[in-house]
Structure formats: C-alpha cells, structure tokens
Design a protein around this motif. Structure first.
Motif, mmCIF file in Angstrom:
data_model
loop_
_atom_site.group_PDB
_atom_site.id
_atom_site.type_symbol
_atom_site.label_atom_id
_atom_site.label_comp_id
_atom_site.label_asym_id
_atom_site.label_seq_id
_atom_site.Cartn_x
_atom_site.Cartn_y
_atom_site.Cartn_z
ATOM 1 N N HIS A 18 4.480 -5.847 -4.293
ATOM 2 C CA HIS A 18 3.300 -5.324 -4.826
ATOM 3 C C HIS A 18 2.317 -6.636 -5.037
ATOM 4 O O HIS A 18 2.727 -7.656 -4.636
ATOM 5 N N HIS B 106 -0.853 -4.527 -12.644
ATOM 6 C CA HIS B 106 0.536 -4.814 -13.539
ATOM 7 C C HIS B 106 1.394 -5.761 -12.650
ATOM 8 O O HIS B 106 2.643 -5.911 -13.044
ATOM 9 N N HIS C 215 0.584 -0.265 -4.872
ATOM 10 C CA HIS C 215 0.376 1.282 -5.161
ATOM 11 C C HIS C 215 -0.986 1.651 -4.299
ATOM 12 O O HIS C 215 -2.010 0.982 -4.873
ATOM 13 N N HIS D 111 6.957 -7.368 -8.603
ATOM 14 C CA HIS D 111 5.676 -7.330 -9.407
ATOM 15 C C HIS D 111 5.428 -8.768 -9.766
ATOM 16 O O HIS D 111 4.375 -9.210 -10.248
#
Ligand SMILES: [Zn+2]
Ligand SMILES: [Zn+2]
Length: 257
Positions: A8, A14, A39, A221
C-alpha cells in the motif's frame, strides 16, 4: 520472498512511509519483484469518496510517482503497479472504464465488503453473522470469473464467525471454484502479524485438502511489513502443516474493458 504484489501507500489514509522506503526495504530483504497495489480509487456515482482509498483525483500522481521509481530502480528490483480492488457488480464496469487510461498492470481482488460499500455495506473483516461466508464466497467467485483479477487477497476474511457446517461448505466451494480457474489464494501477512481472525486455520486446512495454489502477500501498510522475516517463517510453518503449495510469482494482466 521472491515476489510481493500487495503493498500500500500513504494515499489510502491508513498506511505510512514513502514508496522509496518500501522499495529499499524490499531490496534489503532480497525481494526480486515488488508490486504496489493500493486501495483502488472508486468512481462511485454522486462523487462519493471512501476514506480508506486514495481519492479519484490522486490516481495520476500515484501512477507517475511509481512509474518514475520503476525506471529509477529497474536494475535493482522489478516494480509493478496495480491496485487492490473490490468486486462490486453494480459499479465494476464503471471502475474498469475509469482505470482504463492509466498504465497500471494488474488488479488483486480484496473483497472487504459484501454488497458494496455505499448501498448497504457489511464489512467482512469483523464479527459477521453466519450467512456472510456464503454471500462473500458467491460475490468473490462471480468477480474472479470476470477474469480481471490476478489473485484473491485474504480469501479467509470472513472468518470471525461461527465456523460450523455452513462456513466450511462455503469456503470449500470457494476454494474449489478458485482452483478450477487456476487462480492463487493469498496467504495474508497483515492478518498473521496482527493476530486477526484471518489467516484462519479452518480455512487453510480446507485449501490444503482442495490443493489450492498459494501466493504470499505482505499487505504492507508500513515499511516493517515488507518481507518481514519473522512473518515469513510463521507463514512457512502454516504451509508445511496444511500441505500447501506456494508459488513464487503470478502472471500479471490487465482487465479487458
Ligand atoms: Zn488497507
Ligand atoms: Zn491490502
């Protein structure tokens, strides 16, 4: 870890760290193929923007930033640019048309919700009712049959539920359908590292029996999640325990619009 296609960026609101830090860490850990799959920005009607995705207006900058890094690092690591996307039947075509002008290389299916997130969202990663695994399995299989996704991320997302006959039947059907399409299932390192309900032993026991192909996915992440050696070691124990076959890499392709 040869390849990781599930990375990500901060744009989803996030995740932390710069793309360069993720790339440098991947190189340091001996990763040969690094795929970014933030995303996906989703062009919902009415201009609705989800809080856990990049905004639609950010896609150009996401592509150009990663294109530049892909060229800069070409002699050190193979970088690919994709997205993690849900399959929402009502809006899928609209999504593909929105993405079409951009030079992205692949989509992975990460179905966080059944139905879709603006009409009647049911998040599958939390405690869910016993009927959700079947709804999830049907929606995911319908999505994969489109041929637009290179693999299924965290296939066992709806595992925080009573895992009786219905759960097992739904997940076995899912595993068999996915195997028939020759699509790998992702073993998700984020859930593993955070002790979430997925990866779920009941699910992977079924996948082992069905004989699904598995691909490891960091679902990074943050930078420390990129090919984390401790997580890889635990994942390998699961693979050995359930007799699962891990593939090193997947063949990337774009959806046809
Ligand atoms: Zn995320
Ligand atoms: Zn993800």
């Amino acid at each position: 870890m040869y390849a990781n296609y599930h990375t990500h960026t901060y744009r989803c609101n996030h995740a932390r760290g710069s793309e360069r830090e993720y790339i440098e860490r991947a190189i340091a850990q001996g990763v040969c193929v690094l795929g970014f799959s933030d995303h996906v920005p989703y062009p919902f009607p009415g201009g609705h923007e989800s809080h856990f995705r990049m905004k639609c207006a950010e896609i150009g900058e996401y592509m150009s930033t990663l294109q530049a890094l892909k060229e800069e690092y070409a002699d050190r690591i193979e970088i690919h640019i994709g997205f993690e996307a849900e399959y929402y039947p009502l809006y899928h075509q609209r999504l593909l048309e929105f993405l079409e002008p951009y030079p992205y290389e692949y989509l992975i299916l990460g179905q966080h919700m059944v139905g879709n997130e603006i009409d009647a969202p049911v998040y599958c990663g939390g405690k869910v009712s016993a009927d959700i695994p079947w709804q999830y399995a049907r929606q995911v299989v319908e999505g994969l049959r489109k041929g637009d996704f290179v693999y299924l991320a965290h296939p066992d997302l709806p595992s925080n539920t009573e895992r009786g006959e219905e759960y097992r039947a739904a997940m076995e059907w899912l595993c068999r359908e996915v195997k028939a399409m020759d699509i790998p299932l992702e073993f998700n390192f984020l859930g593993l590292a955070e002790g979430r309900a997925y990866p779920c032993r009941d699910f992977w026991e079924i996948a082992g029996r069905v004989g699904n192909k598995v691909i490891f996915g960091c679902d990074a992440h943050d930078v420390d999640a990129v090919a984390n050696p401790d997580t890889i070691a635990i994942a390998e124990q699961w693979m050995a325990q359930y007799g699962l076959q891990v593939v090193d890499r997947v063949i990337l392709h774009r959806p046809t619009v």
